[in-house]
Motif scaffolding. Structure first.
Motif, PDB file in Angstrom:
ATOM      1  N   MET A   1       0.817  -1.227   0.000  1.00 54.91           N
ATOM      2  CA  MET A   1       0.000   0.000   0.000  1.00 54.91           C
ATOM      3  C   MET A   1       0.841   1.262   0.000  1.00 54.91           C
ATOM      4  SD  MET A   1      -3.617  -0.130   1.688  1.00 54.91           S
ATOM      5  CE  MET A   1      -3.535   0.321   3.240  1.00 54.91           C
ATOM      6  N   LEU A   2       1.930   1.287   0.729  1.00 61.38           N
ATOM      7  CA  LEU A   2       2.737   2.510   0.817  1.00 61.38           C
ATOM      8  C   LEU A   2       3.865   2.426  -0.182  1.00 61.38           C
ATOM      9  CD1 LEU A   2       2.979   2.204   4.632  1.00 61.38           C
ATOM     10  CD2 LEU A   2       1.367   3.620   3.441  1.00 61.38           C
ATOM     11  N   MET A   5       7.012   5.570  -0.821  1.00 58.47           N
ATOM     12  CA  MET A   5       7.012   6.615   0.204  1.00 58.47           C
ATOM     13  C   MET A   5       8.170   6.320   1.134  1.00 58.47           C
ATOM     14  SD  MET A   5       4.081   8.670   0.736  1.00 58.47           S
ATOM     15  CE  MET A   5       3.635   8.478   2.407  1.00 58.47           C
ATOM     16  N   ARG A   7       9.702   6.558   4.373  1.00 58.65           N
ATOM     17  CA  ARG A   7       9.229   6.954   5.687  1.00 58.65           C
ATOM     18  C   ARG A   7      10.290   6.670   6.707  1.00 58.65           C
ATOM     19  NH1 ARG A   7       4.548   4.207   7.115  1.00 58.65           N
ATOM     20  NH2 ARG A   7       4.165   5.674   8.744  1.00 58.65           N
ATOM     21  N   VAL A   9      10.001   5.515   9.950  1.00 57.14           N
ATOM     22  CA  VAL A   9       9.932   4.323  10.786  1.00 57.14           C
ATOM     23  C   VAL A   9       9.603   3.118   9.935  1.00 57.14           C
ATOM     24  CG1 VAL A   9       8.788   3.303  12.747  1.00 57.14           C
ATOM     25  CG2 VAL A   9       9.096   5.735  12.649  1.00 57.14           C
ATOM     26  N   SER A  10      10.510   2.198   9.843  1.00 55.00           N
ATOM     27  CA  SER A  10      10.237   0.998   9.055  1.00 55.00           C
ATOM     28  C   SER A  10       9.892  -0.139  10.000  1.00 55.00           C
ATOM     29  CB  SER A  10      11.460   0.636   8.239  1.00 55.00           C
ATOM     30  OG  SER A  10      12.543   0.444   9.130  1.00 55.00           O
ATOM     31  N   ARG A  11       9.517  -1.267   9.453  1.00 51.62           N
ATOM     32  CA  ARG A  11       9.053  -2.339  10.317  1.00 51.62           C
ATOM     33  C   ARG A  11      10.154  -3.346  10.588  1.00 51.62           C
ATOM     34  NH1 ARG A  11       3.358  -3.283   8.618  1.00 51.62           N
ATOM     35  NH2 ARG A  11       2.546  -1.224   8.255  1.00 51.62           N
ATOM     36  N   GLU A 382      11.133  16.908   9.499  1.00 50.38           N
ATOM     37  CA  GLU A 382      10.000  15.996   9.289  1.00 50.38           C
ATOM     38  C   GLU A 382      10.203  14.736  10.104  1.00 50.38           C
ATOM     39  OE1 GLU A 382      11.499  17.786   5.709  1.00 50.38           O
ATOM     40  OE2 GLU A 382      11.603  15.614   5.705  1.00 50.38           O
ATOM     41  N   LYS A 385       9.211  15.369  13.542  1.00 49.47           N
ATOM     42  CA  LYS A 385       7.752  15.457  13.689  1.00 49.47           C
ATOM     43  C   LYS A 385       7.135  14.066  13.685  1.00 49.47           C
ATOM     44  CE  LYS A 385       6.883  19.697  11.332  1.00 49.47           C
ATOM     45  NZ  LYS A 385       6.283  20.222  10.151  1.00 49.47           N
ATOM     46  N   GLU A 386       7.686  13.193  12.835  1.00 52.46           N
ATOM     47  CA  GLU A 386       7.146  11.829  12.792  1.00 52.46           C
ATOM     48  C   GLU A 386       7.324  11.145  14.134  1.00 52.46           C
ATOM     49  OE1 GLU A 386       8.120   9.064   9.736  1.00 52.46           O
ATOM     50  OE2 GLU A 386       8.276  10.676   8.283  1.00 52.46           O
ATOM     51  N   LEU A 388       7.698  12.518  16.972  1.00 53.64           N
ATOM     52  CA  LEU A 388       6.825  13.158  17.945  1.00 53.64           C
ATOM     53  C   LEU A 388       5.434  12.574  17.875  1.00 53.64           C
ATOM     54  CD1 LEU A 388       7.082  16.941  18.428  1.00 53.64           C
ATOM     55  CD2 LEU A 388       5.021  15.786  19.011  1.00 53.64           C
ATOM     56  N   PHE A 389       4.934  12.444  16.651  1.00 51.63           N
ATOM     57  CA  PHE A 389       3.580  11.925  16.488  1.00 51.63           C
ATOM     58  C   PHE A 389       3.490  10.489  16.978  1.00 51.63           C
ATOM     59  CE2 PHE A 389      -0.481  12.328  14.349  1.00 51.63           C
ATOM     60  CZ  PHE A 389      -0.863  11.010  14.244  1.00 51.63           C
ATOM     61  N   LEU A 390       4.447   9.696  16.536  1.00 52.20           N
ATOM     62  CA  LEU A 390       4.326   8.269  16.825  1.00 52.20           C
ATOM     63  C   LEU A 390       4.461   7.970  18.304  1.00 52.20           C
ATOM     64  CD1 LEU A 390       6.137   6.410  13.991  1.00 52.20           C
ATOM     65  CD2 LEU A 390       3.760   6.360  14.586  1.00 52.20           C
ATOM     66  N   SER A 391       5.346   8.733  18.991  1.00 54.11           N
ATOM     67  CA  SER A 391       5.523   8.406  20.395  1.00 54.11           C
ATOM     68  C   SER A 391       4.666   9.297  21.281  1.00 54.11           C
ATOM     69  CB  SER A 391       6.986   8.569  20.781  1.00 54.11           C
ATOM     70  OG  SER A 391       7.333   9.917  20.631  1.00 54.11           O
ATOM     71  N   LEU A 401      11.171   3.284  20.099  1.00 52.67           N
ATOM     72  CA  LEU A 401      11.139   3.587  18.674  1.00 52.67           C
ATOM     73  C   LEU A 401      12.537   3.820  18.139  1.00 52.67           C
ATOM     74  CD1 LEU A 401       8.259   6.062  17.959  1.00 52.67           C
ATOM     75  CD2 LEU A 401       8.607   3.846  16.978  1.00 52.67           C
TER      76      LEU A 401
END
Lengths: 405, 357
Positions: A1-2, A5, A7, A9-11, A382, A385-386, A388-391, A401
């Motif tokens: 799906m992504l 992009m 990003r 944080v990867s898995r 960015e 910010k990511e 910040l949002f995730l944690s 993280l």
């Protein structure tokens, strides 16, 4: 799906957490030349160009001198001090981080500063005041407690630190019937481990404090009145069967003698809600044991009551190790239960919350300085910010993280 | 006699179970009488249906029939073509060619022996029209009344027939080259100045094309008491329903059912899903979200909230960004639902363990 992009944080789930890195020699030089610059910044009381170092670190290594201006900054604890003051106090993830970075840095935060202020102004003639640190999971209660302990150690108090009371109410292999009181149960392993650590933390006091009663261990061994406390501790470590009783004696003696004013006592218990919760331990006939029936818990409860003077009691309630408590509970009322709350009442509650933006920024800077964040987007806006949002600025989550990056 | 033979043939075919059973089934040929009877039955049935539904049999259109059938025979099948339908027999039975030759064996059409008579007759007709138009142009030029009118090109809303559609129309097999030739001829015809009859002829071979994106209505921003802009959106995923209210000028807080998103979604994957719309539009710390969600599991709730948030954010951003979001797949409801378990199998796809004996 992504697709397509990039990003932050990867898995990656299986990342190696322990990376042993040697400090490059350039860092020492850098810290040397930075020192005058930092001092100048402090003296002038203005920070014209905020170098990242000035935000995230401070050279003030004495907790007694930490003040409002140090909020958000990391201060260093030397490795020797770490070994003496915290033989068993630090959370395991923090220990791993210390091993990785080869240095121990704690962040100065407002709840800890508040507590320090209260501690500095305690009146030792009054009964010991109880402070309870509470907050959501991962907000930094245990590390704030460690900050307080470091301060007290520097101030030459006697530290009675129980790293995690939850460990005493679950997963105990051997339960013996107590020699002192037939009703209760002993936990030799936990007690002996704790005694060892207690000895490392408070070596210098053990020889000074004298026991005021005679204690008979068994037919051949006994401790005379007036002998130093170190003997009791030694006895507990040698004879593991009597370890729990040794712990009980230590607690009783310390409580009695701290009112005399020879030393100041700090009782620090992490996860104090374990004392009034439930246990998962069972007797041989598979019936549950209540916490009162464990000798360690019984003695500890006596310690936590504020009927002695000459010290302070700092407690933490946490859901993480607790048994049979819902995940979302974080208030002292919920976690302690009615009995615990009544026993601890009155106490001063101190809320430990997530990082504010400045602290968050400082934490990221600290990780970047230690080259912990290897992702190329980690130092961009960015990326921050990511994170910040995730944690959502939760310190524990942020640390987990960043372990992946 | 023909019908009984047909019935006999029908009865026999299942008995003959050869290996290549499927390929051996010839196309059922329906006679003209059969089709006519079907049409009569359809019309009578239509009137009956109209009476059943309490509507006027005279003005009962095909849409009304469809609606009535879906009402009377509700079906949960996913494949739309497997659901019950009642349509005109011409749409159901494939078009068949009538007998091309008379009793004496002489074919009716003059191009019968080409093999593709309708195709060649169509080409002939089109070329005839081209010649006719060119002749008219020459005449006008000779008279001097010729004026070079620039031809208005067709608007983008239509396309030529595709090969399958043409085959279906002519009831004949075509090859790719035939089809290409035909389209070239039609384009040549349409390039010339034609009058109404020729336009209508060309129009028979054009189909309209729907505009690519059915733009869902972008709601305007609403303003609450303090004057702050906010907008709502709904989202669904699997069985979870979510409704999100996105406020402009926030600080990046997200509250789900009254609980902070950090507590509601302890798993990082779910929080990444929530982050996706904001991160895509570069508006990470700028909006506050309050949402309610119910049903489903942890992952589907996260997906539902993501869709709701993306839809709500459409009010705050430009048209281009909406288009980018749509292409990124942020605005599409995920059609995947749990597949039904079938009898004779253990799950939806998993069969029982196969035992040799």
């Amino acid at each position: 799906m992504l697709k397509g992009m990039t990003r932050l944080v990867s898995r990656v789930h299986k990342m190696q957490k322990l990376r042993i890195r040697k400090l490059d020699p350039g860092r020492f030089l850098h810290s040397g030349t930075q020192a005058p610059q930092c001092l100048v910044a402090h003296l002038d009381n203005q920070v014209p160009t905020e170098s990242p170092r000035a935000i995230s670190r401070t050279l003030e290594n004495d907790p007694a001198k930490h003040g409002e201006q140090h909020v958000g900054q990391h201060y260093n604890i030397s490795i020797q001090e770490l070994k003496t003051v915290f033989p068993h106090g630090l959370p395991p993830r923090f220990v791993m981080q210390v091993k990785t970075f080869n240095e121990a840095c704690l962040m100065v935060r407002k709840p800890a500063l508040e507590l320090l202020h209260y501690l500095k102004n305690t009146n030792f003639a009054h009964p010991a005041v109880r402070y309870v640190l509470y907050g959501e999971k991962g907000t930094g209660k245990t590390l704030s407690l460690c900050h307080i302990i470091h301060f007290c150690a520097k101030q030459d108090w006697l530290i009675l630190h129980i790293p995690d009371a939850h460990l005493w109410v679950k997963n105990c292999r051997d339960l013996l019937q107590s020699t002192y009181n037939k009703q209760r149960f002993d936990q030799p392993l936990e007690a002996s481990v704790w005694l060892k650590n207690f000895k490392t933390a408070n070596e210098r006091f053990l020889s000074q404090i004298k026991v005021q009663d005679k204690y008979v261990w068994n037919k051949r061994e006994s401790t005379e009145k007036g002998s130093p406390l170190a003997e009791v501790v030694e006895q507990g470590i040698m004879r593991v069967r009597n370890a729990t009783d040794a712990v009980g004696i230590v607690l009783k003696e310390l409580k009695r003698q701290s009112s005399l004013g020879i030393f100041r006592l700090l009782v620090a218990v992490d996860g104090v809600n374990a004392l009034w919760g439930r246990t998962t331990l069972k007797r041989e006939d598979k019936s549950l044991i209540a916490p009162e029936e464990l000798a360690l818990i019984y003695n500890l409860r006596k310690m936590v009551k504020n009927d002695w003077q000459g010290g302070a009691i700092v407690l933490t309630v946490s859901q993480t190790g607790s048994l049979f408590k819902p995940r979302k509970a974080y208030l002292p009322q919920e976690l302690l239960g009615k009995e615990g709350f009544d026993t601890l009442d009155p106490f001063i509650p101190i809320l430990v919350s997530n990082y504010n933006p400045k602290e968050f920024e400082a934490c990221i800077q600290y990780y970047l300085e230690n080259s912990w964040l290897q992702h190329e987007k980690a130092h961009t806006e960015e990326g921050k910010k990511e994170l910040l949002f995730l944690s959502n600025r939760n310190p524990g989550l942020l640390e987990r993280l960043c372990a992946y990056l | 006699m023909r019908s009984t033979c047909q019935i006999l043939r029908l009865k026999h075919s299942p008995a003959v179970t050869t290996k290549k059973n499927v390929a051996a089934l010839r196309r059922e040929s329906y006679t003209v009488d059969f089709i006519k009877k079907q049409i009569e039955e359809f019309n009578i049935g239509k009137r009956h249906l109209a009476n059943m539904m309490g509507e006027d049999p005279e003005t009962f259109t095909q849409e009304d029939i469809d609606r009535a059938i879906t009402y009377l025979f509700p079906s949960g099948l996913f494949e739309k073509r497997a659901r019950p339908i009642m349509k005109h027999p011409e749409e159901i039975f494939p078009k068949q060619r009538a007998i091309q030759w008379g009793e004496d064996g002489r074919p009716f059409h003059f191009l019968f022996y080409t093999g593709k008579q309708s195709y060649y007759s169509l080409m002939h007709e089109a070329y005839g029209k081209v010649l006719h138009v060119e002749e008219r142009q020459d005449q006008l030029r000779a008279k001097g009344l010729f004026s070079e009118k620039p031809k208005t090109k067709d608007p983008i809303g239509s396309r030529w027939l595709i090969k399958e559609e043409l085959e279906e129309m002519l009831v004949e097999k075509l090859s790719d080259q035939d089809y290409a030739q035909f389209i070239r001829l039609l384009e040549r015809l349409s390039a010339l100045p034609c009058d109404a009859a020729e336009e209508e002829f060309v129009g028979r071979f054009r189909r309209t094309v729907t505009v690519q994106s059915k733009k869902h209505l972008i709601e305007p921003l609403q303003y609450d008491e303090q004057g702050m802009a906010f907008s709502t959106g709904r989202g669904k995923r699997k069985t979870a329903n979510a409704e999100a209210v996105v406020h402009g000028h926030g600080s990046g807080k997200i509250e789900i059912n009254g609980v902070d998103y950090l507590l509601y979604f302890p798993v990082t994957q779910d929080r990444e899903q929530l982050m996706f719309p904001f991160h895509f539009l570069d508006r990470l710390g700028k909006h506050d979200v309050t949402c309610t969600v119910s049903g489903g599991g942890r992952s589907s709730q996260a997906g539902a909230i993501r869709l709701a948030v993306a839809r709500a954010l459409c009010s705050f951003i430009t048209e281009d960004e909406v288009e980018w979001m749509r292409q990124a797949g942020l605005l599409t409801t995920d059609p995947r639902v749990r597949e039904r378990k079938k009898p004779g199998q253990e799950g939806a796809r998993r069969k029982f363990t196969w035992k040799k004996r």
